[in-house]
Design an enzyme around this catalytic site. Structure first.
Site, PDB file in Angstrom:
ATOM      1  N   PHE A 153      -2.653  15.837   4.065  1.00  0.00           N
ATOM      2  CA  PHE A 153      -1.756  15.538   2.312  1.00  0.00           C
ATOM      3  C   PHE A 153      -1.083  15.612   1.284  1.00  0.00           C
ATOM      4  O   PHE A 153      -0.625  16.168   1.311  1.00  0.00           O
ATOM      5  CB  PHE A 153      -3.423  16.228   1.443  1.00  0.00           C
ATOM      6  N   VAL A 154      -0.827  14.464   1.368  1.00  0.00           N
ATOM      7  CA  VAL A 154       0.541  14.374   0.584  1.00  0.00           C
ATOM      8  C   VAL A 154       0.229  13.620  -0.849  1.00  0.00           C
ATOM      9  O   VAL A 154      -0.596  13.434  -1.312  1.00  0.00           O
ATOM     10  CB  VAL A 154       1.586  13.616   0.988  1.00  0.00           C
ATOM     11  N   LYS A 173      -0.662   7.415   8.823  1.00  0.00           N
ATOM     12  CA  LYS A 173      -1.092   8.718   9.361  1.00  0.00           C
ATOM     13  C   LYS A 173      -1.977   8.163  10.393  1.00  0.00           C
ATOM     14  O   LYS A 173      -3.469   8.080  10.532  1.00  0.00           O
ATOM     15  CB  LYS A 173      -1.993   9.215   7.980  1.00  0.00           C
ATOM     16  N   ASP A 209      -4.546   6.141   5.639  1.00  0.00           N
ATOM     17  CA  ASP A 209      -5.022   7.193   5.827  1.00  0.00           C
ATOM     18  C   ASP A 209      -5.775   6.910   7.704  1.00  0.00           C
ATOM     19  O   ASP A 209      -5.416   6.348   8.526  1.00  0.00           O
ATOM     20  CB  ASP A 209      -5.908   7.415   5.316  1.00  0.00           C
ATOM     21  N   GLU A 229       0.532  -0.920   0.229  1.00  0.00           N
ATOM     22  CA  GLU A 229      -0.234  -0.299   0.024  1.00  0.00           C
ATOM     23  C   GLU A 229       0.742   1.333  -0.049  1.00  0.00           C
ATOM     24  O   GLU A 229       2.087   1.218   0.845  1.00  0.00           O
ATOM     25  CB  GLU A 229      -1.398   0.026   1.028  1.00  0.00           C
ATOM     26  N   ASP A 230       0.448   2.227  -0.714  1.00  0.00           N
ATOM     27  CA  ASP A 230       1.201   3.698  -0.394  1.00  0.00           C
ATOM     28  C   ASP A 230       1.087   3.946   0.882  1.00  0.00           C
ATOM     29  O   ASP A 230       1.771   4.649   1.705  1.00  0.00           O
ATOM     30  CB  ASP A 230       0.599   4.359  -1.624  1.00  0.00           C
ATOM     31  N   ARG A 275       1.749  11.866  -9.458  1.00  0.00           N
ATOM     32  CA  ARG A 275       2.484  10.751  -9.644  1.00  0.00           C
ATOM     33  C   ARG A 275       4.081  10.205  -9.687  1.00  0.00           C
ATOM     34  O   ARG A 275       4.318   9.896  -9.158  1.00  0.00           O
ATOM     35  CB  ARG A 275       1.277   9.808 -10.276  1.00  0.00           C
TER      36      ARG A 275
HETATM   37  P1  IMP Z   1      -7.681   5.046   4.049  1.00  0.00           P
HETATM   38  O1  IMP Z   1      -9.079   3.828   3.056  1.00  0.00           O
HETATM   39  O2  IMP Z   1      -8.219   6.119   4.228  1.00  0.00           O
HETATM   40  O3  IMP Z   1      -6.700   4.169   4.047  1.00  0.00           O
HETATM   41  O4  IMP Z   1      -7.141   5.583   2.258  1.00  0.00           O
HETATM   42  C1  IMP Z   1      -6.576   4.425   1.544  1.00  0.00           C
HETATM   43  C2  IMP Z   1      -6.274   5.248   0.002  1.00  0.00           C
HETATM   44  O5  IMP Z   1      -6.725   6.736   0.065  1.00  0.00           O
HETATM   45  C3  IMP Z   1      -5.092   5.462  -0.030  1.00  0.00           C
HETATM   46  O6  IMP Z   1      -4.332   4.097  -0.515  1.00  0.00           O
HETATM   47  C4  IMP Z   1      -4.760   6.879  -0.807  1.00  0.00           C
HETATM   48  O7  IMP Z   1      -4.605   5.943  -2.294  1.00  0.00           O
HETATM   49  C5  IMP Z   1      -5.588   7.862  -0.599  1.00  0.00           C
HETATM   50  N1  IMP Z   1      -5.129   8.159   0.358  1.00  0.00           N
HETATM   51  C6  IMP Z   1      -5.338   8.512   1.683  1.00  0.00           C
HETATM   52  N2  IMP Z   1      -3.918   9.499   2.450  1.00  0.00           N
HETATM   53  C7  IMP Z   1      -3.997  10.176   1.122  1.00  0.00           C
HETATM   54  C8  IMP Z   1      -3.102  11.145   1.437  1.00  0.00           C
HETATM   55  O8  IMP Z   1      -2.860  11.827   1.987  1.00  0.00           O
HETATM   56  N3  IMP Z   1      -2.831  11.164  -0.485  1.00  0.00           N
HETATM   57  C9  IMP Z   1      -3.376  10.852  -1.108  1.00  0.00           C
HETATM   58  N4  IMP Z   1      -3.274   9.889  -1.208  1.00  0.00           N
HETATM   59  C10 IMP Z   1      -4.118   9.363   0.058  1.00  0.00           C
END
Ligand code: IMP
Length: 178
Positions: free
Chosen positions: A154-155, A133, A105, A101-102, A167
């Protein structure tokens, strides 16, 4: 301290720091898996550079597949609704699956993915995330390997986008409003 580049981006993690960290992560992963083969499962699209760089550092026997899950639309905050846009091509029963995973969040995407993949009876299921995060977490979910814990900003860059932009940046930067 983030380095302010221009009106909208400040570098948070340099390209060199990212590569150093991936080297460390690859060493930990190799030590844990030993001779076991690993299926690297990239979560599209944000993990594109990460899975490529990590995969090249692993000497373990690896295969690669991708899944695309969407919870964000094109904006800056999660919609909370997780959709599978592209499922895996392979049957993971009996395999060691390492989700790549990147960023974690809210944890919504990952907890959903873990639950879904867990029902397919892999031999093991673990997660490596380049970024996390912790302050943004809404769903507690296990992440076995974390590159960097970052503040709730937000990054973009190194695979992460805002409306499909940024990207290609080799570093991680905070995207400011405006
Ligand atoms: P989550 O479901 O809220 O944990 O979000 C996961 C997905 O949201 C990641 O795989 C990203 O694609 C996107 N995401 C979350 N935070 C960021 C950010 O700061 N920048 C860009 N994409 C984000």
């Amino acid at each position: 301290m983030p380095v302010k580049l221009n009106e909208s981006l400040s570098i948070l993690i340099s390209a060199e720091e990212i590569q150093e960290k991936i080297k460390e992560l690859s060493q930990k992963i190799e030590a844990d898996y030993g001779d076991e083969p690993i299926l690297l499962l990239g979560v599209l699209k944000g993990s594109l550079h990460f899975i490529s760089d990590l995969g090249r550092l692993l000497s373990s026997q690896t295969t690669v597949d991708f899944v695309q899950v969407s919870s964000y639309g094109s904006g800056k905050s999660s919609t909370g609704v997780v959709q599978i846009r592209k499922d895996l091509d392979v049957n993971i029963e009996g395999l060691n699956v390492l989700i790549v995973e990147d960023i974690v969040d809210t944890g919504t995407t990952l907890s959903h993915l873990r639950e879904l993949l867990g029902t397919r009876r892999p031999k093991s299921l673990k997660v490596v995330a380049l970024l996390s995060k912790p302050e943004a977490r809404k769903h507690q979910t296990q992440v076995e390997y974390v590159g960097f814990e970052i503040p709730n900003e937000f990054v973009v860059g190194y695979g992460l986008d805002y409306g499909e932009r940024f990207r290609n940046l080799p570093y991680i930067a905070i995207l400011h409003e405006g």
